[in-house]
Design an enzyme around this catalytic site. Structure first.
Site, short mmCIF file in Angstrom:
data_model
loop_
_atom_site.label_atom_id
_atom_site.label_comp_id
_atom_site.label_asym_id
_atom_site.label_seq_id
_atom_site.Cartn_x
_atom_site.Cartn_y
_atom_site.Cartn_z
N ASN A 9 -8.48 -1.49 -44.71
CA ASN A 9 -7.54 -1.73 -45.81
C ASN A 9 -7.80 -0.63 -46.84
O ASN A 9 -8.77 -0.70 -47.57
CB ASN A 9 -7.79 -3.12 -46.42
CG ASN A 9 -6.97 -3.34 -47.69
OD1 ASN A 9 -5.97 -2.66 -47.91
ND2 ASN A 9 -7.41 -4.27 -48.53
N TRP A 10 -6.91 0.35 -46.84
CA TRP A 10 -7.14 1.50 -47.73
C TRP A 10 -6.85 1.19 -49.19
O TRP A 10 -7.11 1.99 -50.07
CB TRP A 10 -6.28 2.67 -47.29
CG TRP A 10 -6.82 3.42 -46.10
CD1 TRP A 10 -8.02 3.21 -45.49
CD2 TRP A 10 -6.18 4.49 -45.40
NE1 TRP A 10 -8.17 4.10 -44.46
CE2 TRP A 10 -7.06 4.89 -44.38
CE3 TRP A 10 -4.95 5.15 -45.54
CZ2 TRP A 10 -6.73 5.93 -43.50
CZ3 TRP A 10 -4.63 6.17 -44.67
CH2 TRP A 10 -5.52 6.56 -43.66
N LYS A 11 -6.21 0.06 -49.45
CA LYS A 11 -5.77 -0.29 -50.82
C LYS A 11 -4.94 0.89 -51.39
O LYS A 11 -4.24 1.54 -50.63
CB LYS A 11 -6.97 -0.62 -51.71
CG LYS A 11 -7.92 -1.62 -51.03
CD LYS A 11 -8.90 -2.21 -51.97
CE LYS A 11 -9.91 -3.02 -51.16
NZ LYS A 11 -10.69 -3.94 -51.97
N HIS A 95 -3.91 -10.99 -49.68
CA HIS A 95 -5.21 -10.42 -50.05
C HIS A 95 -5.60 -10.97 -51.43
O HIS A 95 -4.73 -11.21 -52.27
CB HIS A 95 -5.13 -8.89 -50.08
CG HIS A 95 -6.46 -8.23 -50.21
ND1 HIS A 95 -7.11 -8.11 -51.41
CD2 HIS A 95 -7.28 -7.69 -49.27
CE1 HIS A 95 -8.28 -7.51 -51.20
NE2 HIS A 95 -8.41 -7.25 -49.92
N GLU A 97 -6.71 -9.60 -53.95
CA GLU A 97 -6.22 -8.79 -55.08
C GLU A 97 -4.76 -9.11 -55.38
O GLU A 97 -4.33 -9.11 -56.54
CB GLU A 97 -6.43 -7.29 -54.77
CG GLU A 97 -7.90 -6.93 -54.84
CD GLU A 97 -8.32 -5.76 -53.97
OE1 GLU A 97 -7.47 -4.98 -53.51
OE2 GLU A 97 -9.55 -5.64 -53.74
N GLU A 167 -12.54 -13.64 -46.52
CA GLU A 167 -13.09 -12.66 -47.46
C GLU A 167 -13.57 -13.36 -48.73
O GLU A 167 -12.75 -13.63 -49.63
CB GLU A 167 -12.03 -11.64 -47.83
CG GLU A 167 -11.47 -10.87 -46.65
CD GLU A 167 -10.92 -9.52 -47.08
OE1 GLU A 167 -11.37 -8.53 -46.54
OE2 GLU A 167 -10.06 -9.48 -47.97
N GLY A 173 -15.68 -5.33 -52.40
CA GLY A 173 -15.86 -4.15 -53.24
C GLY A 173 -17.06 -4.22 -54.16
O GLY A 173 -17.18 -3.43 -55.10
N SER A 213 -17.45 -5.95 -48.21
CA SER A 213 -18.53 -4.95 -48.15
C SER A 213 -19.09 -4.75 -46.74
O SER A 213 -20.29 -4.54 -46.57
CB SER A 213 -19.64 -5.32 -49.15
OG SER A 213 -19.11 -5.35 -50.47
N GLY A 234 -12.54 -2.56 -46.57
CA GLY A 234 -11.97 -1.72 -47.62
C GLY A 234 -12.68 -0.38 -47.68
O GLY A 234 -12.40 0.53 -46.90
N GLY A 235 -13.64 -0.27 -48.58
CA GLY A 235 -14.32 1.00 -48.87
C GLY A 235 -14.78 1.78 -47.64
O GLY A 235 -14.53 3.00 -47.54
C1 PEP Z 1 -10.97 -5.58 -48.58
O1 PEP Z 1 -10.34 -4.71 -49.12
O2 PEP Z 1 -10.38 -6.51 -48.02
C2 PEP Z 1 -12.43 -5.50 -48.58
C3 PEP Z 1 -13.12 -6.39 -47.92
O3 PEP Z 1 -13.00 -4.47 -49.29
P1 PEP Z 1 -14.53 -3.93 -49.20
O4 PEP Z 1 -14.81 -3.75 -47.72
O5 PEP Z 1 -14.53 -2.65 -49.93
O6 PEP Z 1 -15.40 -4.99 -49.79
#
Ligand code: PEP
Length: 251
Positions: A9-11, A95, A97, A167, A173, A213, A234-235
């Site tokens: 998930n590049w956001k 999500h 966010e 999640e 994040g 994470s 994500g990251g």
């Molecule tokens: C996400 O964006 O769904 C996520 C889990 O981010 P991260 O891996 O950066 O915690």
């Protein structure tokens, strides 16, 4: 045996050129889709190029959100019809966010899940608790409620194709990962809820990802858990080498 699905998930990150470079770099090094599903969920402006670059490769392209209507007066929104026409195959729905910042409700999430199926897109439905809910021992109740509301009205065939991403919000994040056991405990609870709502076949078929994470250093332990069938990342999905390692771990 459920096939693992690793989704990045590049956001709201990367430029168009960076997105294309990433796809060019990873596309020939990914394991076959029969071994593990790999998906990149990218910002809307990159989707067309990414679909084009990854054609006939194992990498599938997903969106990070969509509206549930097919068309109309919804300024700034993107419809499932538009995504399908581009060749997008997955869509992240609900999500945290989007739920927190854009105030998306369970009802909207449910409408989007139905719209995804109506248009042949695979929904990755995100659920998860806040730190306050975890500390108040409300995790299971909250997550189960989100799953049931998101899937309300789906038939068994549709329900078995949903991907659920568990999640915990406090782990997204933040660099703070749920332990593999903590993550699996909730995923097992979700599977039991699916058994109650549908039946054992549906519960066994649904893939449940963990997200929060995830990185190459912790992915093996998470994916080795009995009820974790992949990761939403994500990251650590932003860098090609790291994404390749995560997908390899899902084989
Ligand atoms: C996400 O964006 O769904 C996520 C889990 O981010 P991260 O891996 O950066 O915690």
């Amino acid at each position: 045996m459920r096939k693992q699905v690793i989704a990045g998930n590049w956001k709201m990150n990367k430029t168009h050129t960076e997105a294309e470079d990433f796809a060019q770099t990873v596309k020939n090094d990914l394991p076959a889709a029969e071994q593990v599903e790999s998906v990149i969920c990218a910002p809307f402006p990159f989707l067309q190029k990414l679909v084009e670059v990854t054609k006939d490769t194992p990498l599938e392209i997903g969106a990070q959100n969509m509206h549930y209507e097919e068309k109309g007066a919804f300024t700034g929104e993107v419809s499932p019809v538009m995504l399908k026409e581009l060749g997008v195959t997955y869509v992240v729905i609900g999500h945290s966010e989007r739920r927190e910042i854009f105030k998306e409700t369970d009802e909207e999430v449910n409408k989007k899940v139905h719209a995804a199926f109506e248009h042949g897109l695979t929904p990755i439905v995100c659920v998860g608790e806040t730190l306050e809910q975890r500390e108040a021992n409300k995790t299971m109740e909250h997550v189960e409620g989100q799953v049931k509301e998101a899937l309300e009205g789906l038939n068994q065939q549709q329900a078995s194709k949903v991907i659920i991403a568990y999640e915990p919000i406090w782990a997204i994040g933040t660099g703070r990962t749920a332990s593999a056991e903590q993550a699996n405990e909730v995923c097992t609870h979700i599977r039991k809820a699916l058994q109650e709502k549908y039946n054992g076949d549906v519960a066994e078929a649904v893939r449940i990802q963990y997200g929060g994470s995830v990185k190459p250093a912790n992915v093996d332990e998470l994916l080795s858990q009995s009820d974790i069938d992949g990761a939403l990342v994500g990251g650590a999905s932003l860098e090609a080498a790291s994404f390749l390692k995560l997908v390899e771990a899902g084989k």
